[in-house]
Design an enzyme around this catalytic site. Structure first.
Site, PDB file in Angstrom:
ATOM      1  N   CYS A  17       0.818  -1.223   0.000  1.00 58.53           N
ATOM      2  CA  CYS A  17       0.000   0.000   0.000  1.00 58.53           C
ATOM      3  C   CYS A  17       0.851   1.272   0.000  1.00 58.53           C
ATOM      4  CB  CYS A  17      -0.936   0.013   1.205  1.00 58.53           C
ATOM      5  SG  CYS A  17      -2.085  -1.357   1.195  1.00 58.53           S
ATOM      6  N   HIS A  76      -2.927   7.495   2.518  1.00 56.04           N
ATOM      7  CA  HIS A  76      -3.384   6.184   2.039  1.00 56.04           C
ATOM      8  C   HIS A  76      -4.738   5.906   2.679  1.00 56.04           C
ATOM      9  CE1 HIS A  76      -3.862   2.071   1.164  1.00 56.04           C
ATOM     10  NE2 HIS A  76      -3.527   1.628   2.358  1.00 56.04           N
ATOM     11  N   ASN A  83     -10.021   0.480   0.267  1.00 55.93           N
ATOM     12  CA  ASN A  83      -8.560   0.533   0.256  1.00 55.93           C
ATOM     13  C   ASN A  83      -8.070  -0.010  -1.086  1.00 55.93           C
ATOM     14  OD1 ASN A  83      -5.835   0.018   0.552  1.00 55.93           O
ATOM     15  ND2 ASN A  83      -6.005  -0.845   2.609  1.00 55.93           N
TER      16      ASN A  83
HETATM   17  O1  UT7 Z   1      -3.604  -0.826   3.760  1.00 53.05           O
HETATM   18  C1  UT7 Z   1      -2.752  -1.710   4.379  1.00 53.05           C
HETATM   19  C2  UT7 Z   1      -2.766  -1.570   5.823  1.00 53.05           C
HETATM   20  N1  UT7 Z   1      -3.957  -2.150   6.382  1.00 53.05           N
HETATM   21  C3  UT7 Z   1      -4.515  -1.545   7.393  1.00 53.05           C
HETATM   22  O2  UT7 Z   1      -4.079  -0.496   7.766  1.00 53.05           O
HETATM   23  C4  UT7 Z   1      -5.672  -2.222   8.068  1.00 53.05           C
HETATM   24  C5  UT7 Z   1      -5.651  -1.882   9.515  1.00 53.05           C
HETATM   25  N2  UT7 Z   1      -6.709  -2.529  10.287  1.00 53.05           N
HETATM   26  C6  UT7 Z   1      -8.001  -2.176  10.223  1.00 53.05           C
HETATM   27  O3  UT7 Z   1      -8.393  -1.348   9.428  1.00 53.05           O
HETATM   28  C7  UT7 Z   1      -8.941  -2.805  11.223  1.00 53.05           C
HETATM   29  O4  UT7 Z   1      -8.202  -3.552  12.133  1.00 53.05           O
HETATM   30  C8  UT7 Z   1     -10.055  -3.696  10.582  1.00 53.05           C
HETATM   31  C9  UT7 Z   1     -11.050  -2.849   9.836  1.00 53.05           C
HETATM   32  C10 UT7 Z   1      -9.422  -4.719   9.656  1.00 53.05           C
HETATM   33  C11 UT7 Z   1     -10.799  -4.459  11.657  1.00 53.05           C
HETATM   34  O5  UT7 Z   1     -11.366  -3.536  12.569  1.00 53.05           O
HETATM   35  P1  UT7 Z   1     -11.168  -3.707  14.136  1.00 53.05           P
HETATM   36  O6  UT7 Z   1     -11.935  -2.646  14.764  1.00 53.05           O
HETATM   37  O7  UT7 Z   1      -9.680  -3.767  14.382  1.00 53.05           O
HETATM   38  O8  UT7 Z   1     -11.862  -5.067  14.399  1.00 53.05           O
HETATM   39  P2  UT7 Z   1     -11.281  -6.363  15.140  1.00 53.05           P
HETATM   40  O9  UT7 Z   1     -10.386  -7.096  14.189  1.00 53.05           O
HETATM   41  O10 UT7 Z   1     -10.760  -5.975  16.488  1.00 53.05           O
HETATM   42  O11 UT7 Z   1     -12.578  -7.192  15.331  1.00 53.05           O
HETATM   43  C12 UT7 Z   1     -13.608  -6.785  16.246  1.00 53.05           C
HETATM   44  C13 UT7 Z   1     -14.792  -7.702  16.081  1.00 53.05           C
HETATM   45  C14 UT7 Z   1     -14.415  -9.190  16.068  1.00 53.05           C
HETATM   46  O12 UT7 Z   1     -15.435  -9.905  16.695  1.00 53.05           O
HETATM   47  P3  UT7 Z   1     -15.259 -10.420  18.213  1.00 53.05           P
HETATM   48  O13 UT7 Z   1     -14.048 -11.295  18.206  1.00 53.05           O
HETATM   49  O14 UT7 Z   1     -15.074  -9.175  19.039  1.00 53.05           O
HETATM   50  O15 UT7 Z   1     -16.518 -11.139  18.472  1.00 53.05           O
HETATM   51  C15 UT7 Z   1     -14.409  -9.529  14.611  1.00 53.05           C
HETATM   52  O16 UT7 Z   1     -14.673 -10.877  14.362  1.00 53.05           O
HETATM   53  O17 UT7 Z   1     -15.413  -7.440  14.818  1.00 53.05           O
HETATM   54  C16 UT7 Z   1     -15.544  -8.664  14.110  1.00 53.05           C
HETATM   55  N3  UT7 Z   1     -15.461  -8.378  12.677  1.00 53.05           N
HETATM   56  C17 UT7 Z   1     -16.538  -8.085  11.939  1.00 53.05           C
HETATM   57  N4  UT7 Z   1     -17.837  -7.970  12.241  1.00 53.05           N
HETATM   58  C18 UT7 Z   1     -18.677  -7.655  11.246  1.00 53.05           C
HETATM   59  C19 UT7 Z   1     -14.354  -8.361  11.903  1.00 53.05           C
HETATM   60  N5  UT7 Z   1     -14.717  -8.051  10.655  1.00 53.05           N
HETATM   61  C20 UT7 Z   1     -16.042  -7.888  10.631  1.00 53.05           C
HETATM   62  C21 UT7 Z   1     -16.970  -7.564   9.639  1.00 53.05           C
HETATM   63  N6  UT7 Z   1     -18.284  -7.449   9.983  1.00 53.05           N
HETATM   64  N7  UT7 Z   1     -16.613  -7.340   8.362  1.00 53.05           N
END
Ligand code: UT7
EC number: 2.3.1.180
Length: 336
Positions: free
Chosen positions: A123, A263, A293
């Site tokens: 990215c 980005h 993204n």
């Molecule tokens: O461009 C390259 C660099 N990439 C990035 O910079 C990405 C950086 N990371 C992020 O943008 C975020 O971490 C994400 C958007 C990928 C995820 O968001 P988050 O707030 O960090 O969520 P999380 O991974 O902590 O997950 C929280 C909860 C989990 O459920 P439990 O374990 O708390 O029950 C996930 O399973 O949200 C759940 N979850 C979802 N729920 C509904 C994860 N993805 C989804 C989804 N829909 N699509």
């Protein structure tokens, strides 16, 4: 054709003389994803800021998106393809292993005089490619360098993995670089990597480490694996650090920045960085709500839209900030 030798390296400043971008026609909304996986529009909007993304058609390759973006950048710069000395193309989704996608774009453009190569920095690819292109202009080696970021991220998605499939989208952006005849231009570029964190975001299979096999495909190792949470934290910290590095290198304060063009990974990352720099969100260019993204394409795509809308004006100070797999990150300060 070689330019005449500069009197002093630092006297040649590199200017962006044209921008272009392209996104595929097909929109995939959060509602569309609700029907495929266990997610909701509300979750995606709240956690990422993304509302929809574009998906390339089956017969489109990364070079096709790049070609359209490049054509528009040349048009904006009123430059002919034969004037291009070098094409540097950043992508994680090349048409094929080799030849480079840059060579395929060279052919499509009929940029017959150009040297062409791809650059891989996930990215952060656009900021890396910009820094490379700038060196060739600054040294007096070349007069016109085309820098492209192009991605068909949808080809790397595991559509059953809700933690990644909601995030990425397809698109391309391009800029044409030339020696500056004014105060405008790239003031400095700053690049960083931390290879010890390579496994935070990767596509493990399909290359020489884990070549294609039935097992590899069954385990979906040819798709993006991301430790989103950890990546998020490193992203905010690294982006803030490199922003300060770019500002300090030029004796600037955040208040000197007219527009941050970051980005487009996650609105919460962008907000956190803007907040730490005390930059109001009105001075941040955002389009991830419409495109998600798009990896190496996201900065030139956002830049091109803001330029064409007339939002970015001559004399504005722009800060590009990128972060991605590698890990890689970087910044450029540009006087428009
Ligand atoms: O461009 C390259 C660099 N990439 C990035 O910079 C990405 C950086 N990371 C992020 O943008 C975020 O971490 C994400 C958007 C990928 C995820 O968001 P988050 O707030 O960090 O969520 P999380 O991974 O902590 O997950 C929280 C909860 C989990 O459920 P439990 O374990 O708390 O029950 C996930 O399973 O949200 C759940 N979850 C979802 N729920 C509904 C994860 N993805 C989804 C989804 N829909 N699509």
């Amino acid at each position: 054709m070689k330019a005449k030798k500069p009197a002093g390296k630092s006297q040649i400043r590199t200017e962006i003389i044209g921008t272009g971008s392209y996104v595929p026609e097909t929109r995939m909304t959060n509602k569309d994803l609700e029907g495929k996986i266990e997610t909701t529009d509300a979750w995606i909007v709240e956690r990422t800021g993304i509302r929809e993304r574009r998906i390339a058609s089956k017969d489109e390759a990364a070079s096709d998106l790049a070609f359209q973006a490049a054509r528009k950048a040349l048009e904006a710069a009123q430059a002919a393809p034969e004037e291009i000395d070098l094409i540097v193309l950043a992508t994680s989704t090349p048409d094929m292993f080799f030849p480079s996608t840059a060579c395929i774009v060279q052919d499509k453009l009929k940029a017959t005089r150009a040297a062409a190569f791809d650059l891989s920095a996930a990215c952060s690819g656009f900021v890396y490619a910009l820094a490379v292109g700038e060196q060739y202009i600054r040294s007096g080696t070349y007069q016109k360098v085309l820098v492209i970021g192009t991605e068909i991220m949808s080809r790397l998605i595991n559509w059953t993995d809700r933690t990644t499939c909601v995030i990425f989208g397809d698109g391309a952006g391009a800029v044409l670089l030339a020696p500056s005849s004014s105060e405008s231009g790239i003031l400095s570029t700053h690049l960083h990597s931390d290879g010890s964190l390579w496994d935070l975001i990767c596509v493990p299979g399909g290359g020489s480490a884990i070549p294609p096999s039935e097992k590899m495909l069954a385990e979906q190792l040819n798709t993006i694996k991301m430790k989103g949470n950890e990546t998020f934290k490193v992203a905010v910290r690294s982006l803030e650090e490199v922003a300060w590095e770019a500002l300090r290198a030029n004796d600037f304060l955040p208040s000197d920045v007219s527009f941050l063009v970051p980005h487009q990974a996650n609105l919460r990352i962008i907000r956190a960085v803007a907040d730490r720099l005390q930059l109001p969100m009105e001075r941040v260019v955002i389009n991830l709500d419409r495109y998600g993204n798009t990896s190496a394409a996201s900065i030139p795509l956002a830049l091109d839209e803001a330029v064409r809308e007339g939002r970015i004006k001559k004399g504005d100070m722009l800060l590009f900030l990128a972060f991605g797999g590698g890990l890689t990150w970087g910044a450029s300060l540009v006087r428009w």
